[in-house]
Design an enzyme around this catalytic site. Structure first.
Site, PDB file in Angstrom:
ATOM      1  N   SER A   1       8.322   7.420  -4.196  1.00  0.00           N
ATOM      2  CA  SER A   1       6.875   7.653  -4.343  1.00  0.00           C
ATOM      3  C   SER A   1       6.795   9.247  -4.975  1.00  0.00           C
ATOM      4  CB  SER A   1       6.059   7.884  -3.010  1.00  0.00           C
ATOM      5  OG  SER A   1       5.068   8.576  -3.248  1.00  0.00           O
TER       6      SER A   1
ATOM      7  N   ASP B   1      -3.302  12.793  -2.749  1.00  0.00           N
ATOM      8  CA  ASP B   1      -4.522  11.991  -2.781  1.00  0.00           C
ATOM      9  C   ASP B   1      -5.653  12.531  -2.301  1.00  0.00           C
ATOM     10  OD1 ASP B   1      -2.553   9.937  -3.189  1.00  0.00           O
ATOM     11  OD2 ASP B   1      -2.171   9.563  -1.151  1.00  0.00           O
TER      12      ASP B   1
ATOM     13  N   TYR C   1       0.807  -1.360   0.010  1.00  0.00           N
ATOM     14  CA  TYR C   1       0.078   0.052   0.037  1.00  0.00           C
ATOM     15  C   TYR C   1       1.032   1.224  -0.073  1.00  0.00           C
ATOM     16  CZ  TYR C   1      -3.968  -3.114   0.928  1.00  0.00           C
ATOM     17  OH  TYR C   1      -4.855  -4.212   0.741  1.00  0.00           O
ATOM     18  N   ALA C   2       2.225   1.244   0.043  1.00  0.00           N
ATOM     19  CA  ALA C   2       2.916   2.304   0.165  1.00  0.00           C
ATOM     20  C   ALA C   2       4.298   2.009  -0.567  1.00  0.00           C
ATOM     21  CB  ALA C   2       3.307   2.738   1.764  1.00  0.00           C
ATOM     22  N   LEU C   3       5.135   2.949  -0.976  1.00  0.00           N
ATOM     23  CA  LEU C   3       6.257   3.018  -1.554  1.00  0.00           C
ATOM     24  C   LEU C   3       7.276   3.348  -0.824  1.00  0.00           C
ATOM     25  CD1 LEU C   3       5.003   4.334  -4.972  1.00  0.00           C
ATOM     26  CD2 LEU C   3       5.834   2.006  -4.739  1.00  0.00           C
TER      27      LEU C   3
ATOM     28  N   HIS D   1      -5.475   9.074  -6.398  1.00  0.00           N
ATOM     29  CA  HIS D   1      -4.266   9.607  -6.649  1.00  0.00           C
ATOM     30  C   HIS D   1      -4.156  10.460  -7.853  1.00  0.00           C
ATOM     31  CE1 HIS D   1       0.520   9.530  -6.317  1.00  0.00           C
ATOM     32  NE2 HIS D   1       0.311   9.885  -7.367  1.00  0.00           N
TER      33      HIS D   1
ATOM     34  N   HIS E   1       4.725  11.387  -4.331  1.00  0.00           N
ATOM     35  CA  HIS E   1       4.338  12.288  -3.432  1.00  0.00           C
ATOM     36  C   HIS E   1       5.715  12.808  -2.750  1.00  0.00           C
ATOM     37  CE1 HIS E   1       0.294  11.429  -2.710  1.00  0.00           C
ATOM     38  NE2 HIS E   1       0.472  10.292  -2.990  1.00  0.00           N
TER      39      HIS E   1
ATOM     40  N   GLU F   1      -5.814   3.180  -8.289  1.00  0.00           N
ATOM     41  CA  GLU F   1      -5.808   4.419  -7.187  1.00  0.00           C
ATOM     42  C   GLU F   1      -6.639   5.506  -7.652  1.00  0.00           C
ATOM     43  OE1 GLU F   1      -2.102   5.537  -5.402  1.00  0.00           O
ATOM     44  OE2 GLU F   1      -1.609   3.697  -4.706  1.00  0.00           O
TER      45      GLU F   1
HETATM   46 ZN   LIG Z   1      -0.809   8.839  -3.515  1.00  0.00          ZN
END
Ligand SMILES: [Zn+2]
Length: 291
Positions: free
Chosen positions: A151, A160, A144-146, A206, A153, A203
């Site tokens: 990322s 998001d 669920y995350a990088l 995103h 982000h 996603e």
């Molecule tokens: Zn995101």
């Protein structure tokens, strides 16, 4: 603004050359008007710096292309502390941050959505620094995350977005964004039908800023950022007509020795972005409007 544009895409040849000086980076300004219009060169050559491939609104960040230091935007602000940038939408908490320039573009989008009766946006996350990404990765895990540095982000270009009424899959906010975000320079970065291309699950929340005309071209062609950059690398030049402004997008392979010579309008607006690999993309617009 209605999102009913038609972008005309025509392949053109790159035009000529004239001596120049160093580009000053993103949003480099034209040097000024030529003395006589009939003698004005159509373009001139400037040199980019060695970090240019890793900086700009089109950089691709994925598992093999980490964020470079040059890629982090230097105008990231805490939106909670900038009420002028958050009219008519909510923030998840007091830490949500974003590039100020991107937040201004988002505000234009949010105002347009509001005019269509869409008024329950909330930004759950924007820019995340190394520490915040590390914490998220530790909490959520690799499904669920990088990891930090991998990322979008970490650039300041991505956000998001949620709705206070339902999940984005079901909410009017998600539906409106999926239909209109591209008209304002934003893309749904990880679409449901492109997971094989992006390597990331769907996603619906995103969104990534890439700017005009890129989001329009990608929408018209059904391209992800990966596919758009690959097409530019192969075709070298794309043109688009967006709201009466004609744009030319030119791809250059960055020189391995550092500086790369690029052709820019002699008397017009342009922006420069890397692809976070070995490409440099110059976007110029006729009529002097900044792309
Ligand atoms: Zn995101």
């Amino acid at each position: 603004m209605k999102a009913t544009r038609l972008a005309a895409l025509v392949v053109l040849a790159v035009v000529a050359v004239k001596a120049g000086q160093h580009a000053k980076g993103w949003f480099a300004e034209p040097e000024g008007k030529a003395a006589a219009a009939d003698a004005a060169p159509m373009s001139r050559i400037v040199q980019t710096d060695a970090d240019q491939p890793y900086r700009g609104d089109l950089v691709l960040v994925d598992r093999t292309h980490p964020v470079r230091e040059a890629g982090r935007l230097d105008d990231v602000v805490n939106l909670f502390e900038h009420p002028e940038l958050k009219h008519g939408y909510g923030l998840m908490d007091t830490t949500v941050s974003l590039s100020k320039r991107v937040a201004e573009k988002w505000q234009v989008l949010a105002d347009a959505a509001r005019a269509d009766g869409i008024r329950h946006f909330v930004i759950n996350s924007g820019y995340r620094d190394e520490a915040a990404q590390k914490k998220l990765y530790a909490e959520k895990g690799s499904d669920y995350a990088l990891p930090p540095g991998y990322s979008e982000h970490n650039l300041g270009l991505s956000m998001d977005v949620g709705s206070t009424t339902a999940s984005m899959n079901a909410a009017p906010e998600g539906n409106w964004l999926s239909k209109h975000a591209w008209a304002y320079g934003f893309i749904l970065r990880y679409p449901e039908d492109k997971t094989a291309v992006t390597g990331i699950q769907f996603e619906p929340w995103h969104f990534r800023y890439v700017g005009l005309p890129h989001s329009v071209i990608m929408h018209d062609r059904g391209w992800t950022l990966e596919e758009y950059l690959a097409a530019l690398k192969e075709q070298h030049t794309l043109t688009a007509l967006v709201d009466g402004v004609s744009y030319e997008v030119d791809y250059y392979t960055a020189s391995p020795s550092g500086e790369t010579a690029i052709s820019v309008p002699a008397d017009g607006a342009y922006t420069v972005s890397g692809d976070n690999d070995d490409g440099i993309i110059v976007t110029s617009s006729a009529g002097g409007e900044k792309p």
